[in-house]
Enzyme design. Structure first.
Site, PDB file in Angstrom:
ATOM      1  CG  ASP A   1      10.644   6.063  -3.632  1.00 49.72           C
ATOM      2  OD1 ASP A   1      10.681   7.298  -3.450  1.00 49.72           O
ATOM      3  OD2 ASP A   1       9.710   5.345  -3.247  1.00 49.72           O
TER       4      ASP A   1
ATOM      5  NE  ARG B   1      11.427   7.919   1.671  1.00 50.81           N
ATOM      6  CZ  ARG B   1      11.167   6.745   1.112  1.00 50.81           C
ATOM      7  NH1 ARG B   1      11.190   5.651   1.848  1.00 50.81           N
ATOM      8  NH2 ARG B   1      10.877   6.663  -0.169  1.00 50.81           N
TER       9      ARG B   1
ATOM     10  CG  HIS C   1      14.647  15.585  -6.488  1.00 50.76           C
ATOM     11  ND1 HIS C   1      14.210  14.295  -6.371  1.00 50.76           N
ATOM     12  CD2 HIS C   1      13.615  16.367  -6.074  1.00 50.76           C
ATOM     13  CE1 HIS C   1      12.955  14.287  -5.908  1.00 50.76           C
ATOM     14  NE2 HIS C   1      12.586  15.537  -5.707  1.00 50.76           N
TER      15      HIS C   1
ATOM     16  CG  LEU D   1      21.846   1.332 -22.252  1.00 51.18           C
ATOM     17  CD1 LEU D   1      21.379   0.027 -21.621  1.00 51.18           C
ATOM     18  CD2 LEU D   1      22.568   2.194 -21.197  1.00 51.18           C
TER      19      LEU D   1
HETATM   20  C1  FPP Z   1      11.495   9.837  -5.935  1.00 54.93           C
HETATM   21  O1  FPP Z   1      12.032  10.263  -4.710  1.00 54.93           O
HETATM   22  C2  FPP Z   1      12.238  10.444  -7.027  1.00 54.93           C
HETATM   23  C3  FPP Z   1      11.697  11.293  -7.936  1.00 54.93           C
HETATM   24  C4  FPP Z   1      10.286  11.675  -7.921  1.00 54.93           C
HETATM   25  C5  FPP Z   1      12.518  11.911  -8.984  1.00 54.93           C
HETATM   26  C6  FPP Z   1      13.698  11.120  -9.477  1.00 54.93           C
HETATM   27  C7  FPP Z   1      14.610  12.021 -10.190  1.00 54.93           C
HETATM   28  C8  FPP Z   1      15.950  11.991 -10.190  1.00 54.93           C
HETATM   29  C9  FPP Z   1      16.727  10.932  -9.531  1.00 54.93           C
HETATM   30  C10 FPP Z   1      16.802  13.037 -10.836  1.00 54.93           C
HETATM   31  C11 FPP Z   1      16.256  13.773 -12.018  1.00 54.93           C
HETATM   32  C12 FPP Z   1      16.151  12.962 -13.248  1.00 54.93           C
HETATM   33  C13 FPP Z   1      16.956  13.052 -14.331  1.00 54.93           C
HETATM   34  C14 FPP Z   1      16.664  12.249 -15.551  1.00 54.93           C
HETATM   35  C15 FPP Z   1      18.125  13.917 -14.374  1.00 54.93           C
HETATM   36  P1  FPP Z   1      11.097  11.026  -3.677  1.00 54.93           P
HETATM   37  O2  FPP Z   1      11.326  12.477  -3.819  1.00 54.93           O
HETATM   38  O3  FPP Z   1       9.666  10.597  -3.864  1.00 54.93           O
HETATM   39  O4  FPP Z   1      11.675  10.485  -2.325  1.00 54.93           O
HETATM   40  P2  FPP Z   1      10.886  10.367  -0.922  1.00 54.93           P
HETATM   41  O5  FPP Z   1       9.864   9.288  -1.121  1.00 54.93           O
HETATM   42  O6  FPP Z   1      11.964   9.993   0.019  1.00 54.93           O
HETATM   43  O7  FPP Z   1      10.289  11.715  -0.645  1.00 54.93           O
END
Ligand code: FPP
Length: 256
Positions: A33, A37, A50, A144
């Site tokens: 998460d 931000r 991302h 893994l």
């Molecule tokens: C949450 O942060 C994160 C996500 C919804 C996506 C997570 C994805 C990745 C790390 C990369 C893509 C995945 C792969 C497998 C390559 P948020 O956007 O909700 O953060 P915020 O709460 O700060 O807005």
């Protein structure tokens, strides 16, 4: 010493650096998460956040494998994430695709077995095919367990398990009395894997957000303040150390 023995020794040494290797979690789950931000802090687009998060993910997968942890589950895209702006959804889909295309060779070579948690049928065709191919290619590996949750929701996973069990009961293949906790576990995506020992959610948020509800029953939770793109291997080691120091009682009374 053959290559495998060298690798095993190296894994052991790395684990020892953290302390008692027997207290290492067998299964780590991570809610990554804070990408949004992080992007805002750096005046960048959410998609760029991302992308940066994907770099962290690569490092964390490598480190988990080096430590000899048995299973790693990462929450990449929930069933609720479809409601985000179309541009963000499409950037995430592209990142997922790029990740598998670029990493599959190394992961397969490292004996990692990839499993997608979630309903792949709703994904764009290219992504669906690539993910299926990654599962097929690495399905016979013995290292893994790398579980990546994409279009995943834990309640839906439990409903799916209940339906499958009901069908078996209906057909007479399974008796009602034979249904136990194991029966449910055996019908989850993570069947055959250890339960989650340690759940990490970055960015200071303290929620499960429909992630592995059944599998997290006795997990230890750690909520580092750091945003996912800033989460480092050192920070991860700190979480593993913290896990080591936790007194896990599994509901029993254990004398200190
Ligand atoms: C949450 O942060 C994160 C996500 C919804 C996506 C997570 C994805 C990745 C790390 C990369 C893509 C995945 C792969 C497998 C390559 P948020 O956007 O909700 O953060 P915020 O709460 O700060 O807005």
């Amino acid at each position: 010493m053959n290559a495998k023995q060298v690798k095993d020794l190296w894994k052991l040494r790395n684990a020892e650096k953290l302390g008692d290797p027997t207290r290492m979690p067998r299964h780590v789950a991570i809610i990554m998460d804070g990408n949004g931000r992080w992007a805002k802090q750096h005046k960048l687009s959410v998609s760029r956040g991302h992308r940066q998060g994907t770099e962290t993910l690569r490092e964390i997968i490598r480190h988990t494998d080096d430590l000899g942890i048995e299973a790693l589950s990462l929450y990449a895209f929930s069933t609720e994430n479809w409601s985000r702006p179309a541009e963000e959804v499409s950037a995430l889909m592209q990142l997922i695709l790029d990740f598998f295309v670029s990493e599959i060779e190394e992961l397969d070579q490292k004996n990692v077995r990839i499993l997608i948690l979630g309903d792949k049928s709703a994904l764009p065709e290219k992504q669906r095919e690539t993910l299926l191919e990654a599962e097929r290619r690495t399905g016979g590996n013995t290292g893994l367990h790398l579980n990546i949750a994409i279009n995943y929701g834990s309640r839906a996973e439990i409903v799916k398990a209940a339906r499958e069990i009901a069908v078996q009961v209906q057909s007479g293949e399974l008796s009602l009395d034979a249904i136990g906790e194991e029966t449910i576990s055996d019908h989850l995506y993570t069947a055959g894997q250890p339960e989650v020992d340690l759940l990490i959610r970055t960015s200071g948020e303290m929620r499960l957000s429909n992630f592995l509800l059944y599998q997290n029953a006795y997990a230890e939770f750690i909520f580092p303040e750091v945003l996912w793109p800033d989460f480092t291997v050192e920070e991860y080691d700190r979480c593993l150390k913290e896990f080591e120091s936790r007194n896990r009682r599994f509901g029993a009374r254990v004398e200190e």
